[in-house]
Design an enzyme around this catalytic site. Structure first.
Site, short mmCIF file in Angstrom:
data_model
loop_
_atom_site.label_atom_id
_atom_site.label_comp_id
_atom_site.label_asym_id
_atom_site.label_seq_id
_atom_site.Cartn_x
_atom_site.Cartn_y
_atom_site.Cartn_z
N THR A 176 -4.76 -13.80 -14.94
CA THR A 176 -3.50 -13.19 -14.55
C THR A 176 -3.53 -11.67 -14.62
O THR A 176 -2.60 -11.01 -14.16
CB THR A 176 -2.33 -13.75 -15.39
OG1 THR A 176 -1.08 -13.45 -14.76
CG2 THR A 176 -2.36 -13.19 -16.80
N GLU A 180 12.04 -3.68 -9.40
CA GLU A 180 11.76 -4.60 -10.49
C GLU A 180 12.55 -5.90 -10.34
O GLU A 180 12.00 -7.00 -10.50
CB GLU A 180 12.09 -3.93 -11.83
CG GLU A 180 11.80 -4.76 -13.06
CD GLU A 180 10.31 -4.86 -13.38
OE1 GLU A 180 9.98 -5.58 -14.33
OE2 GLU A 180 9.49 -4.24 -12.68
#
Length: 555
Positions: A536, A400
């Site tokens: 997106t 992440e």
């Protein structure tokens, strides 16, 4: 899809940091190589295209079918244990309504199922769409998330079924019109968000009846990632109100009122705006969570309609050039890798995120669209850097958040710290160390591989997608579907979170499939003839000049 994480965490953490180095001066040799490449003026339609405009693609039916099988497994688990709720919990075979209980996974899966030709799944979703009650939810509504997932998913399905897929599916005009009807219904409930003194929307809403939560500020991405979907809705319906609302809000981002604070570098902005004044409240940002998709949509709006959105192109060029000049960074142990730094005011911070790995693909799209090898070259370098975050972990999946030490900033600076002792070996080998090892079934690295492949036709990008797909399939496959992971740098990913994100259907499955799929109208084109642009959430939106202007699909 960009879940807000990085900049907010950065802002919270950085208040206690004393930074001694300000970076805004000369370019490195690597930065100069990008700046020296040709002009970013857009190519004309009659201009002879360079050789990279004509790549040769090599579809791979076996691998495409393997991705389709993963999609079916994910859908079957969701449909059996969670539908019509939002998301599957594959370990416990249960569900979670994390997106207002309107069936987020079904809507997010719709465009992918259409592209894959999954007739049974398409029928299941199409029957469900008219039953969604967008007038009611018991939970707080995010304007941003609802726009990119639900509104984008509905508009994409409508564009596909009334456009290139119309001959393939025997659906009535009434059935497809209900998709657009639901998009209008949803937008009519969401539009109260824009009722602020500036028109910058309140991202946080309640329904039954629609009303604002009363926020005083909004983020760069949450305010700046609405314009594609809301403009498309106006173009399809002929009702200009939706485009006007989103574009009015966007003006504060295109033309910052207080650039001394809100625009630390030309085109690169802060992360939070005041709803009453339109002023930026900070000068922190990056190409990561909380700000990312604002930059993404600047070039995509120009792809959508060059005649209306040349200012968006100009602002993207400004941001891209500043990123090349100020943000490109190379780790001390792996100077061959390229990352983009974050910033707070004009001080750089050398960490990044999985979310920010979309930037490689965005630079590639900009390079193709504007005929700029400079942007294309940086995009390909960023793609290679993000691949290193995959190959450098135990599971072969990127973390992440990761960090590195810049090879040009002073090594004793407080904004350029070395790795902790227990990660020095990893940093010496991989060129980064892990600060958050989670994996939330994110698509950005595979997304950028897709753009790299479509720009070049190089098979290595197909291999990189396959490599990532195998790693994710081996580690995230559990129970009735696929789950996010606790830590990609631990055996078996450190365990499962028992959550299958809706954007797993919309993005990871779609981009992985498209790399191996046959040529189609929705595929990104290396030339100047894109017929769709992906929002997106990876929902393909038909570019302007289709049915809304010419009365028919231009195949």
């Amino acid at each position: 899809m960009r879940i807000l994480y990085g900049v907010a965490a950065f802002l919270a953490a950085s208040h206690s940091v004393v930074v001694v180095v300000v970076v805004a001066a000369a370019e490195t040799p690597q930065q100069r190589q990008y700046m020296a490449w040709p002009s970013t003026e857009p190519a004309s339609a009659n201009q002879k295209l360079p050789s990279y405009r004509h790549p040769k693609y090599r579809p791979d039916r076996k691998r495409a079918n393997a991705v389709k099988q993963a999609f079916r497994i994910s859908w079957d688990g969701y449909y059996k244990h969670a539908f019509p709720h939002d998301s599957l919990r594959p370990v416990s075979n249960s569900f979670e309504d994390d997106r207002n209980g309107w069936g987020a996974s079904a809507v997010d899966a719709f465009s992918t199922a259409l592209i894959m030709g999954e007739h049974k799944i398409i029928d299941q979703i199409l029957r469900y769409i008219p039953d969604i009650n967008f007038n009611h939810t018991d939970s707080e509504v995010s304007l941003f998330e609802t726009t990119i997932r639900y509104l984008g998913g509905l508009l994409s399905a409508y564009d596909l079924l009334t456009g290139p897929l119309k001959p393939r599916f025997d659906y009535s005009t009434h059935q497809t019109s209900l998709i657009l009807h639901q998009a209008v219904r949803l937008a009519d409930n969401l539009k109260v968000a824009f009722d602020t003194p500036t028109g910058i929307p309140d991202n946080d809403l309640f329904f039954s009846p629609p009303r604002k939560k009363g926020s005083t500020s909004n983020g760069l991405a949450t305010a700046g990632t609405l314009v594609l979907e809301w403009t498309r809705l106006s173009d399809l319906t002929g009702d200009p109100q939706y485009a006007r609302l989103a574009q009015k809000a966007e003006k504060y981002l295109l033309h910052p009122k207080n650039p001394a604070m809100g625009e630390p570098f030309p085109g690169l902005l802060g992360s939070s705006l005041n709803l009453d004044t339109g002023l930026f409240e900070d000068g922190a940002g990056g190409w990561g969570g909380g700000t990312d998709s604002f930059y993404e949509y600047l070039i995509k709006m120009y792809v959508y309609d060059p005649s209306r959105f040349s200012v968006y192109r100009d602002r993207w060029v400004l941001a891209a050039d500043s990123s090349i000049r100020y943000l490109t960074s190379h780790p001390t142990t792996r100077p061959d890798l390229t990352f983009l730094a974050m910033w707070r005011n004009r001080t750089l911070h050398y960490f990044s995120e999985h979310l920010a790995c979309f930037s490689g693909g965005n630079f590639i799209l900009g390079g193709l669209t504007l005929d700029s090898p400079a942007y294309l070259g940086l995009g390909l370098d960023l793609v290679a850097g993000c691949r290193a975050t995959y190959t450098g972990t135990l599971t072969g999946i990127g973390p992440e958040i990761f960090q590195w030490q810049d090879n040009t900033a002073p090594l004793n600076a407080s904004n350029n710290s070395p790795p902790p002792a227990h990660q020095k070996l990893m940093y010496s080998r991989a060129g980064f160390w892990v600060t958050n090892g989670g994996y939330q079934l994110r698509p950005e690295v595979i997304e950028s591989y897709y753009y790299a492949y479509r720009a070049t036709g190089h098979q290595k990008y197909q291999e990189w997608v396959w490599e990532a797909f195998l790693a994710v399939n081996a580690t995230c496959r559990v129970g009735s579907g696929y789950s996010s992971l606790m830590d990609v740098n631990l055996p078996e990913g450190g365990g499962w979170t028992d959550f299958q994100e809706s954007f797993w259907f919309a993005e990871v499955m779609k981009y992985a499939y498209l790399v191996f799929a046959e040529e189609a109208p929705w595929q990104v084109k290396a030339g100047l003839e894109n017929r769709f642009v992906f929002n997106t959430e990876a929902h393909p939106i038909r570019v302007a000049g289709g049915t809304e202007k010419y009365g028919g699909w231009r195949g």
